[in-house]
Design a protein around this motif. Structure first.
Motif, mmCIF file in Angstrom:
data_model
loop_
_atom_site.group_PDB
_atom_site.id
_atom_site.type_symbol
_atom_site.label_atom_id
_atom_site.label_comp_id
_atom_site.label_asym_id
_atom_site.label_seq_id
_atom_site.Cartn_x
_atom_site.Cartn_y
_atom_site.Cartn_z
ATOM 1 N N GLY A 98 0.816 -1.221 0.000
ATOM 2 C CA GLY A 98 0.000 0.000 0.000
ATOM 3 C C GLY A 98 0.843 1.261 0.000
ATOM 4 N N PHE A 99 1.862 1.315 0.867
ATOM 5 C CA PHE A 99 2.726 2.489 0.899
ATOM 6 C C PHE A 99 3.574 2.596 -0.366
ATOM 7 N N GLN A 100 3.940 1.472 -0.940
ATOM 8 C CA GLN A 100 4.687 1.492 -2.198
ATOM 9 C C GLN A 100 3.822 2.108 -3.312
ATOM 10 N N SER A 101 2.546 1.785 -3.316
ATOM 11 C CA SER A 101 1.641 2.379 -4.309
ATOM 12 C C SER A 101 1.508 3.885 -4.107
ATOM 13 N N VAL A 102 1.492 4.316 -2.854
ATOM 14 C CA VAL A 102 1.414 5.757 -2.574
ATOM 15 C C VAL A 102 2.659 6.469 -3.087
ATOM 16 N N VAL A 103 3.836 5.895 -2.840
ATOM 17 C CA VAL A 103 5.073 6.510 -3.315
ATOM 18 C C VAL A 103 5.106 6.538 -4.841
ATOM 19 N N ILE A 104 4.707 5.455 -5.487
ATOM 20 C CA ILE A 104 4.714 5.403 -6.950
ATOM 21 C C ILE A 104 3.736 6.412 -7.532
ATOM 22 N N ASP A 105 2.564 6.561 -6.913
ATOM 23 C CA ASP A 105 1.545 7.466 -7.450
ATOM 24 C C ASP A 105 1.863 8.936 -7.204
ATOM 25 N N ALA B 295 13.152 11.916 -9.477
ATOM 26 C CA ALA B 295 13.874 10.645 -9.407
ATOM 27 C C ALA B 295 14.594 10.459 -8.074
ATOM 28 N N GLY B 296 15.280 11.482 -7.598
ATOM 29 C CA GLY B 296 16.014 11.371 -6.336
ATOM 30 C C GLY B 296 15.090 11.198 -5.153
ATOM 31 N N LEU B 297 14.024 11.967 -5.104
ATOM 32 C CA LEU B 297 13.068 11.865 -4.000
ATOM 33 C C LEU B 297 12.344 10.521 -4.030
ATOM 34 N N MET C 273 11.543 5.209 -1.612
ATOM 35 C CA MET C 273 11.499 3.756 -1.786
ATOM 36 C C MET C 273 12.494 3.066 -0.844
ATOM 37 N N TRP C 274 13.690 3.639 -0.712
ATOM 38 C CA TRP C 274 14.655 3.078 0.233
ATOM 39 C C TRP C 274 14.143 3.199 1.665
ATOM 40 N N ALA C 275 13.562 4.348 2.010
ATOM 41 C CA ALA C 275 13.019 4.539 3.357
ATOM 42 C C ALA C 275 11.898 3.538 3.638
ATOM 43 N N LEU C 276 11.056 3.287 2.649
ATOM 44 C CA LEU C 276 9.981 2.309 2.812
ATOM 45 C C LEU C 276 10.544 0.907 3.021
ATOM 46 N N ASN C 277 11.539 0.530 2.238
ATOM 47 C CA ASN C 277 12.135 -0.798 2.385
ATOM 48 C C ASN C 277 12.809 -0.959 3.749
#
Length: 170
Positions: A110-117, A125-127, A132-136
């Motif tokens: 769910g949080f990955q979808s939020v970051v992607i969207d 790109a940097g943000l 994505m690294w912070a989520l992982n």
């Protein structure tokens, strides 16, 4: 204004004002160039043709469908997994571990979808990479914490039972 005039005409005008200029070079009339071309392009215009459409990927019926199906099955499995320990009255550590894993995976997707969207890779790109690294990292940290809570403490379902009973005694 300089981009409208040819450099040779500008040089002629500058020479006509100097003390060493010959009388035939004193023509002070400046003409604008009819067509002005340069090899330099503006920095804000992307290279290549501007009116080309975005490339369309090849059609594949399975592309994304497995991911979507997995997300829906995972979300649907959370309902019986969250009700079963409390309905049966037994505290099974295996069921508790499956519930924690499903919750963690569901939250990560769910949080990955939020970051992607909301933080697109093509514009930020940097943000995007940072989040994505912070989520992982956060997912791994929560997974280790849940494992420690399951093995060294009472577990998630027992903790929920204790909190539920403690709040109803008041």
């Amino acid at each position: 204004m300089a981009s409208l005039m040819r450099p040779s005409i500008l040089r002629q005008a500058a020479m006509s004002r100097s003390a060493f200029a010959q009388p035939a070079m004193r023509n002070t009339v400046l003409r604008a160039a009819a067509l002005h071309t340069t090899s330099k392009r503006a920095a804000f215009i992307p290279p290549g043709p501007l009116n080309d459409p975005a490339p369309v990927p090849h059609a594949n019926a399975a592309h994304g469908s497995y991911h979507w199906t997995f997300e829906r099955l995972l979300a649907a499995s959370l309902v019986p997994l969250s009700i079963a320990p409390f309905a049966s009255g037994s505290l099974n550590p295996t069921l508790d571990a499956i519930l924690c894993s499903a919750l963690l995976l569901h939250s990560h997707i769910g949080f990955q979808s939020v970051v992607i969207d909301y933080i697109p890779k093509r514009t930020h790109a940097g943000l995007h990479r940072f989040f994505m690294w912070a989520l992982n990292i956060a997912t791994v940290a929560v997974g280790v914490s849940l494992y420690e809570f399951e093995t060294n403490d009472v577990g998630v379902t027992e903790a929920i039972k204790r909190v539920w009973k403690a709040s109803s005694k008041e």
